[in-house]
Design an enzyme around this catalytic site. Sequence first.
Site, PDB file in Angstrom:
ATOM      1  N   GLU A   1       0.817  -1.223   0.000  1.00 41.27           N
ATOM      2  CA  GLU A   1       0.000   0.000   0.000  1.00 41.27           C
ATOM      3  C   GLU A   1       0.847   1.268   0.000  1.00 41.27           C
ATOM      4  O   GLU A   1       1.250   1.749   1.065  1.00 41.27           O
ATOM      5  CB  GLU A   1      -0.941   0.014   1.225  1.00 41.27           C
ATOM      6  CG  GLU A   1      -1.817   1.271   1.246  1.00 41.27           C
ATOM      7  CD  GLU A   1      -2.778   1.353   2.436  1.00 41.27           C
ATOM      8  OE1 GLU A   1      -2.754   0.465   3.301  1.00 41.27           O
ATOM      9  OE2 GLU A   1      -3.542   2.323   2.479  1.00 41.27           O
TER      10      GLU A   1
ATOM     11  N   LYS B   1      -2.418  -1.948  -3.219  1.00 45.49           N
ATOM     12  CA  LYS B   1      -3.465  -1.077  -2.652  1.00 45.49           C
ATOM     13  C   LYS B   1      -3.057   0.377  -2.833  1.00 45.49           C
ATOM     14  O   LYS B   1      -2.424   0.970  -1.961  1.00 45.49           O
ATOM     15  CB  LYS B   1      -3.668  -1.411  -1.170  1.00 45.49           C
ATOM     16  CG  LYS B   1      -4.667  -0.523  -0.453  1.00 45.49           C
ATOM     17  CD  LYS B   1      -5.092  -1.102   0.882  1.00 45.49           C
ATOM     18  CE  LYS B   1      -5.973  -0.133   1.635  1.00 45.49           C
ATOM     19  NZ  LYS B   1      -6.673  -0.753   2.765  1.00 45.49           N
TER      20      LYS B   1
HETATM   21  P1  13P Z   1      -9.315   4.109   3.995  1.00 47.81           P
HETATM   22  O1  13P Z   1     -10.147   3.396   2.955  1.00 47.81           O
HETATM   23  O2  13P Z   1     -10.112   4.733   5.097  1.00 47.81           O
HETATM   24  O3  13P Z   1      -8.295   5.018   3.364  1.00 47.81           O
HETATM   25  O4  13P Z   1      -8.499   2.980   4.762  1.00 47.81           O
HETATM   26  C1  13P Z   1      -7.871   2.003   4.050  1.00 47.81           C
HETATM   27  C2  13P Z   1      -6.630   1.622   4.732  1.00 47.81           C
HETATM   28  O5  13P Z   1      -6.447   0.486   5.097  1.00 47.81           O
HETATM   29  C3  13P Z   1      -5.601   2.642   4.935  1.00 47.81           C
HETATM   30  O6  13P Z   1      -4.414   2.033   5.311  1.00 47.81           O
END
Ligand code: 13P
Length: 340
Positions: free
Chosen positions: A178, A220
Amino acid sequence: MNSDELMSVAQSIVAADKGVLAADESGPTIKKRFDAVGVESTEENRRRYRELLFTTEGIESAIGGVILYDETLRQAGADGTPFATLLAGRGISPGIKVDQGAKALALYPGDKVTAGLDGLRERLAEYKQLGAQFAKWRAVIDIDERDIPSRYAVQANAHALARYAALCQEAGLVPIVEPEVLMDGAHDIERCEAVTSQVLQAVFAELDAHRVLLEGMLLKPNMVIAGMKCARQADARQVAEATLRCLRRHVPAAVPGIVFLSGGQSAEEATANLNEMNKMGPHPWQVSFSYGRALQAPVLAAWKGQESNAPAAQAALAKRCRLNRLARTGDYAPDLEALD
Ligand code: 13P
Protein backbone atom coordinates in the site's frame (compact mmCIF):
# COMPACT_ATOMS: atom_id res chain seq x y z
CA MET A 1 7.68 -20.05 0.01
CA ASN A 2 4.71 -21.89 -1.52
CA SER A 3 3.97 -19.93 -4.70
CA ASP A 4 0.76 -21.82 -5.49
CA GLU A 5 -0.70 -21.04 -2.08
CA LEU A 6 0.24 -17.35 -2.34
CA MET A 7 -1.28 -17.06 -5.80
CA SER A 8 -4.44 -18.85 -4.78
CA VAL A 9 -5.01 -16.67 -1.67
CA ALA A 10 -4.29 -13.46 -3.63
CA GLN A 11 -6.74 -14.47 -6.36
CA SER A 12 -9.44 -15.61 -3.97
CA ILE A 13 -9.52 -12.26 -2.13
CA VAL A 14 -10.54 -10.47 -5.34
CA ALA A 15 -12.46 -13.35 -7.00
CA ALA A 16 -16.15 -13.19 -7.89
CA ASP A 17 -16.42 -9.39 -7.69
CA LYS A 18 -15.18 -9.30 -4.10
CA GLY A 19 -12.97 -6.80 -2.31
CA VAL A 20 -11.46 -6.13 1.11
CA LEU A 21 -12.83 -4.60 4.29
CA ALA A 22 -10.04 -2.66 6.03
CA ALA A 23 -10.85 -2.94 9.75
CA ASP A 24 -7.26 -2.56 10.93
CA GLU A 25 -7.46 0.84 12.59
CA SER A 26 -4.66 1.17 15.13
CA GLY A 27 -5.44 2.18 18.76
CA PRO A 28 -5.19 5.96 18.12
CA THR A 29 -7.12 5.76 14.82
CA ILE A 30 -10.06 3.77 16.16
CA LYS A 31 -10.20 6.17 19.13
CA LYS A 32 -10.55 9.05 16.66
CA ARG A 33 -13.36 7.22 14.82
CA PHE A 34 -15.14 6.33 18.09
CA ASP A 35 -14.73 9.87 19.49
CA ALA A 36 -16.57 11.22 16.44
CA VAL A 37 -19.66 9.18 17.33
CA GLY A 38 -19.36 9.48 21.13
CA VAL A 39 -18.14 5.94 21.89
CA GLU A 40 -15.43 5.30 24.46
CA SER A 41 -12.50 3.36 23.00
CA THR A 42 -12.26 0.47 25.47
CA GLU A 43 -10.99 -2.96 24.48
CA GLU A 44 -14.51 -4.39 24.92
CA ASN A 45 -16.15 -1.67 22.78
CA ARG A 46 -13.59 -2.28 20.05
CA ARG A 47 -14.30 -6.01 20.24
CA ARG A 48 -18.08 -5.47 20.15
CA TYR A 49 -17.77 -3.17 17.16
CA ARG A 50 -15.57 -5.56 15.19
CA GLU A 51 -17.92 -8.46 16.03
CA LEU A 52 -20.81 -6.42 14.66
CA LEU A 53 -18.90 -5.93 11.39
CA PHE A 54 -17.75 -9.53 11.02
CA THR A 55 -21.13 -11.12 11.76
CA THR A 56 -23.12 -8.98 9.32
CA GLU A 57 -25.23 -11.29 7.21
CA GLY A 58 -24.25 -11.70 3.58
CA ILE A 59 -20.97 -9.72 3.59
CA GLU A 60 -19.11 -12.78 2.30
CA SER A 61 -20.63 -12.26 -1.16
CA ALA A 62 -18.78 -8.92 -1.44
CA ILE A 63 -15.84 -9.31 0.97
CA GLY A 64 -12.98 -11.72 0.23
CA GLY A 65 -10.63 -10.48 2.96
CA VAL A 66 -10.71 -8.44 6.16
CA ILE A 67 -7.63 -6.62 7.47
CA LEU A 68 -7.31 -6.82 11.25
CA TYR A 69 -5.16 -5.01 13.79
CA ASP A 70 -2.91 -6.94 16.20
CA GLU A 71 -5.39 -6.64 19.08
CA THR A 72 -8.32 -7.75 16.89
CA LEU A 73 -6.54 -10.84 15.59
CA ARG A 74 -6.23 -11.93 19.24
CA GLN A 75 -9.90 -11.26 20.04
CA ALA A 76 -12.95 -13.50 19.73
CA GLY A 77 -16.71 -13.23 19.27
CA ALA A 78 -19.06 -13.38 22.28
CA ASP A 79 -19.25 -17.18 21.90
CA GLY A 80 -15.45 -17.49 22.17
CA THR A 81 -14.74 -18.14 18.45
CA PRO A 82 -11.55 -16.28 17.49
CA PHE A 83 -12.26 -13.63 14.84
CA ALA A 84 -9.81 -15.26 12.42
CA THR A 85 -11.71 -18.56 12.69
CA LEU A 86 -15.09 -16.83 12.41
CA LEU A 87 -14.03 -15.04 9.20
CA ALA A 88 -12.33 -18.08 7.63
CA GLY A 89 -15.48 -20.08 8.37
CA ARG A 90 -17.43 -17.63 6.22
CA GLY A 91 -14.94 -17.96 3.36
CA ILE A 92 -13.28 -14.61 4.15
CA SER A 93 -9.46 -14.47 4.42
CA PRO A 94 -8.26 -12.88 7.66
CA GLY A 95 -5.36 -10.45 7.19
CA ILE A 96 -3.17 -8.38 9.50
CA LYS A 97 -1.72 -4.87 9.44
CA VAL A 98 1.98 -5.31 10.26
CA ASP A 99 3.48 -1.85 9.80
CA GLN A 100 4.09 0.35 12.82
CA GLY A 101 3.02 3.64 11.33
CA ALA A 102 4.57 6.48 9.36
CA LYS A 103 7.40 8.33 11.18
CA ALA A 104 9.32 11.49 10.31
CA LEU A 105 12.13 10.68 7.84
CA ALA A 106 15.37 11.85 9.47
CA LEU A 107 16.95 14.92 7.79
CA TYR A 108 14.02 15.23 5.35
CA PRO A 109 11.61 17.66 7.05
CA GLY A 110 8.01 16.99 6.02
CA ASP A 111 8.65 13.51 4.59
CA LYS A 112 7.70 10.26 6.30
CA VAL A 113 8.85 6.67 6.19
CA THR A 114 6.96 3.69 7.57
CA ALA A 115 8.44 1.81 10.54
CA GLY A 116 8.11 -1.87 11.44
CA LEU A 117 10.79 -3.91 9.68
CA ASP A 118 12.72 -4.77 12.87
CA GLY A 119 11.51 -8.13 14.18
CA LEU A 120 9.01 -8.44 11.32
CA ARG A 121 10.07 -11.99 10.37
CA GLU A 122 9.22 -13.22 13.90
CA ARG A 123 5.94 -11.28 14.04
CA LEU A 124 4.85 -12.70 10.67
CA ALA A 125 5.50 -16.26 11.86
CA GLU A 126 3.24 -15.62 14.87
CA TYR A 127 0.51 -14.00 12.78
CA LYS A 128 0.51 -16.99 10.44
CA GLN A 129 0.04 -19.25 13.49
CA LEU A 130 -2.87 -17.09 14.63
CA GLY A 131 -4.61 -17.66 11.29
CA ALA A 132 -3.63 -14.67 9.13
CA GLN A 133 -3.46 -15.41 5.41
CA PHE A 134 -2.31 -12.02 4.22
CA ALA A 135 -0.73 -8.82 5.54
CA LYS A 136 -0.78 -5.08 4.92
CA TRP A 137 1.91 -2.37 5.07
CA ARG A 138 1.04 1.26 4.36
CA ALA A 139 3.55 3.81 3.10
CA VAL A 140 2.41 7.44 3.36
CA ILE A 141 3.43 9.97 0.74
CA ASP A 142 2.38 13.55 1.38
CA ILE A 143 2.31 16.24 -1.32
CA ASP A 144 3.03 19.96 -0.83
CA GLU A 145 3.41 22.83 -3.30
CA ARG A 146 7.03 22.10 -4.19
CA ASP A 147 9.47 19.83 -2.38
CA ILE A 148 7.36 17.09 -0.79
CA PRO A 149 7.72 14.23 -1.45
CA SER A 150 11.46 14.21 -1.95
CA ARG A 151 12.89 11.65 -4.35
CA TYR A 152 14.60 10.01 -1.40
CA ALA A 153 11.35 9.62 0.59
CA VAL A 154 9.73 7.88 -2.37
CA GLN A 155 12.75 5.59 -2.63
CA ALA A 156 12.93 4.83 1.11
CA ASN A 157 9.23 3.94 1.25
CA ALA A 158 9.42 1.77 -1.87
CA HIS A 159 12.39 -0.08 -0.39
CA ALA A 160 10.58 -0.71 2.93
CA LEU A 161 7.45 -1.93 1.10
CA ALA A 162 9.53 -4.41 -0.89
CA ARG A 163 11.44 -5.63 2.19
CA TYR A 164 8.09 -6.22 3.88
CA ALA A 165 6.59 -7.95 0.83
CA ALA A 166 9.54 -10.34 0.51
CA LEU A 167 9.36 -11.24 4.21
CA CYS A 168 5.61 -11.89 3.90
CA GLN A 169 6.06 -14.25 0.97
CA GLU A 170 8.87 -16.05 2.79
CA ALA A 171 6.40 -16.57 5.68
CA GLY A 172 3.60 -17.74 3.36
CA LEU A 173 1.50 -14.58 3.70
CA VAL A 174 0.19 -12.58 0.74
CA PRO A 175 1.45 -8.98 1.01
CA ILE A 176 -0.91 -6.12 0.31
CA VAL A 177 1.48 -3.41 -0.84
CA GLU A 178 0.00 0.00 0.00
CA PRO A 179 1.75 3.13 -1.20
CA GLU A 180 -0.73 5.88 -0.32
CA VAL A 181 -0.34 9.28 -1.91
CA LEU A 182 -2.46 11.43 0.42
CA MET A 183 -5.38 13.51 -0.83
CA ASP A 184 -5.06 16.00 2.06
CA GLY A 185 -3.44 18.91 0.24
CA ALA A 186 -4.44 21.62 -2.25
CA HIS A 187 -2.68 19.95 -5.21
CA ASP A 188 -4.51 19.33 -8.48
CA ILE A 189 -5.21 15.97 -10.09
CA GLU A 190 -2.24 16.38 -12.49
CA ARG A 191 0.17 16.64 -9.56
CA CYS A 192 -1.39 13.58 -7.92
CA GLU A 193 -0.94 11.65 -11.17
CA ALA A 194 2.72 12.68 -11.48
CA VAL A 195 3.53 11.72 -7.88
CA THR A 196 1.54 8.47 -8.03
CA SER A 197 3.43 7.54 -11.23
CA GLN A 198 6.76 8.24 -9.58
CA VAL A 199 5.78 6.20 -6.51
CA LEU A 200 4.47 3.17 -8.44
CA GLN A 201 7.53 3.17 -10.70
CA ALA A 202 9.80 3.06 -7.62
CA VAL A 203 7.68 0.43 -5.85
CA PHE A 204 7.69 -2.02 -8.76
CA ALA A 205 11.42 -1.56 -9.35
CA GLU A 206 12.05 -2.45 -5.68
CA LEU A 207 9.60 -5.38 -5.71
CA ASP A 208 11.49 -6.73 -8.70
CA ALA A 209 14.88 -6.24 -7.04
CA HIS A 210 13.58 -8.07 -3.93
CA ARG A 211 12.32 -11.02 -6.04
CA VAL A 212 8.73 -10.57 -4.92
CA LEU A 213 6.31 -12.85 -6.78
CA LEU A 214 3.90 -10.41 -8.40
CA GLU A 215 1.25 -13.12 -8.85
CA GLY A 216 1.23 -13.62 -5.08
CA MET A 217 0.56 -10.02 -3.96
CA LEU A 218 -2.10 -7.32 -4.18
CA LEU A 219 -1.54 -3.59 -4.76
CA LYS A 220 -3.47 -1.08 -2.65
CA PRO A 221 -2.98 2.35 -4.22
CA ASN A 222 -4.74 5.68 -3.95
CA MET A 223 -6.95 6.77 -6.79
CA VAL A 224 -5.58 9.65 -8.84
CA ILE A 225 -7.64 12.49 -7.48
CA ALA A 226 -7.30 16.22 -6.70
CA GLY A 227 -6.34 17.18 -3.13
CA MET A 228 -9.30 17.88 -0.83
CA LYS A 229 -8.42 21.61 -0.66
CA CYS A 230 -8.03 22.02 -4.43
CA ALA A 231 -10.65 24.33 -5.96
CA ARG A 232 -10.75 22.28 -9.18
CA GLN A 233 -12.23 18.85 -8.31
CA ALA A 234 -12.35 16.16 -11.00
CA ASP A 235 -15.49 14.15 -11.71
CA ALA A 236 -15.66 10.35 -11.57
CA ARG A 237 -14.85 9.98 -15.25
CA GLN A 238 -11.71 12.13 -15.00
CA VAL A 239 -10.59 10.28 -11.86
CA ALA A 240 -11.12 6.92 -13.55
CA GLU A 241 -9.26 7.94 -16.72
CA ALA A 242 -6.27 9.38 -14.86
CA THR A 243 -6.09 6.47 -12.42
CA LEU A 244 -6.25 3.81 -15.11
CA ARG A 245 -3.69 5.62 -17.29
CA CYS A 246 -1.31 5.74 -14.36
CA LEU A 247 -1.85 2.09 -13.35
CA ARG A 248 -1.51 0.77 -16.92
CA ARG A 249 1.85 2.49 -17.20
CA HIS A 250 3.27 1.06 -13.97
CA VAL A 251 1.47 -2.05 -12.72
CA PRO A 252 2.44 -5.31 -14.44
CA ALA A 253 -0.43 -7.53 -15.60
CA ALA A 254 0.97 -10.33 -13.40
CA VAL A 255 -0.47 -8.58 -10.31
CA PRO A 256 -3.86 -10.28 -9.74
CA GLY A 257 -5.66 -7.37 -8.15
CA ILE A 258 -5.68 -3.66 -7.43
CA VAL A 259 -7.63 -2.88 -4.26
CA PHE A 260 -8.04 0.86 -3.81
CA LEU A 261 -7.99 2.64 -0.46
CA SER A 262 -10.67 5.30 0.02
CA GLY A 263 -8.37 7.83 1.68
CA GLY A 264 -11.00 10.35 2.80
CA GLN A 265 -13.44 10.10 -0.11
CA SER A 266 -17.07 9.78 0.95
CA ALA A 267 -18.60 6.31 0.77
CA GLU A 268 -20.64 7.29 -2.30
CA GLU A 269 -17.70 8.90 -4.10
CA ALA A 270 -15.44 5.88 -3.54
CA THR A 271 -18.12 3.57 -4.95
CA ALA A 272 -18.86 5.83 -7.93
CA ASN A 273 -15.17 6.15 -8.84
CA LEU A 274 -14.61 2.39 -8.64
CA ASN A 275 -17.70 1.84 -10.77
CA GLU A 276 -16.46 4.25 -13.43
CA MET A 277 -13.16 2.39 -13.69
CA ASN A 278 -14.87 -0.95 -14.11
CA LYS A 279 -17.14 0.51 -16.79
CA MET A 280 -13.93 1.18 -18.74
CA GLY A 281 -12.81 -2.48 -18.48
CA PRO A 282 -11.79 -5.17 -19.03
CA HIS A 283 -8.45 -4.57 -17.30
CA PRO A 284 -5.39 -6.81 -16.88
CA TRP A 285 -6.01 -6.97 -13.12
CA GLN A 286 -9.14 -7.17 -10.97
CA VAL A 287 -10.05 -3.57 -10.10
CA SER A 288 -11.47 -3.68 -6.60
CA PHE A 289 -11.57 -2.03 -3.18
CA SER A 290 -9.96 -2.26 0.23
CA TYR A 291 -11.93 0.47 1.93
CA GLY A 292 -11.78 1.47 5.57
CA ARG A 293 -13.71 4.70 5.96
CA ALA A 294 -15.79 4.28 2.78
CA LEU A 295 -17.24 1.03 4.17
CA GLN A 296 -17.35 1.90 7.86
CA ALA A 297 -18.30 5.59 8.15
CA PRO A 298 -22.04 4.90 7.65
CA VAL A 299 -21.81 1.92 10.05
CA LEU A 300 -20.26 3.96 12.86
CA ALA A 301 -22.77 6.77 12.32
CA ALA A 302 -25.65 4.30 12.68
CA TRP A 303 -24.16 2.35 15.63
CA LYS A 304 -22.96 5.02 18.09
CA GLY A 305 -22.10 2.24 20.54
CA GLN A 306 -25.75 1.33 21.25
CA GLU A 307 -26.78 -2.33 21.13
CA SER A 308 -30.24 -1.27 19.92
CA ASN A 309 -28.62 0.32 16.86
CA ALA A 310 -26.79 -2.88 15.84
CA PRO A 311 -29.36 -3.94 13.20
CA ALA A 312 -29.23 -0.49 11.54
CA ALA A 313 -25.41 -0.52 11.65
CA GLN A 314 -25.23 -3.96 10.06
CA ALA A 315 -27.75 -2.87 7.42
CA ALA A 316 -25.47 0.09 6.59
CA LEU A 317 -22.50 -2.25 6.10
CA ALA A 318 -24.56 -4.68 4.03
CA LYS A 319 -25.66 -1.80 1.82
CA ARG A 320 -22.09 -0.55 1.16
CA CYS A 321 -21.03 -4.14 0.42
CA ARG A 322 -23.86 -4.60 -2.10
CA LEU A 323 -23.17 -1.30 -3.84
CA ASN A 324 -19.40 -1.82 -4.03
CA ARG A 325 -20.00 -5.29 -5.42
CA LEU A 326 -22.08 -3.67 -8.18
CA ALA A 327 -19.23 -1.19 -8.76
CA ARG A 328 -16.92 -4.15 -9.39
CA THR A 329 -18.82 -4.80 -12.63
CA GLY A 330 -19.70 -1.21 -13.52
CA ASP A 331 -23.36 -1.80 -12.58
CA TYR A 332 -23.66 0.81 -9.80
CA ALA A 333 -25.65 4.01 -10.27
CA PRO A 334 -25.99 6.85 -7.74
CA ASP A 335 -29.79 6.53 -7.66
CA LEU A 336 -29.38 3.06 -6.10
CA GLU A 337 -28.19 4.87 -2.96
CA ALA A 338 -31.72 6.12 -2.25
CA LEU A 339 -33.49 2.87 -3.17
CA ASP A 340 -31.34 0.67 -0.99
P1 13P B 1 -9.31 4.11 3.99
O1 13P B 1 -10.15 3.40 2.95
O2 13P B 1 -10.11 4.73 5.10
O3 13P B 1 -8.30 5.02 3.36
O4 13P B 1 -8.50 2.98 4.76
C1 13P B 1 -7.87 2.00 4.05
C2 13P B 1 -6.63 1.62 4.73
O5 13P B 1 -6.45 0.49 5.10
C3 13P B 1 -5.60 2.64 4.94
O6 13P B 1 -4.41 2.03 5.31
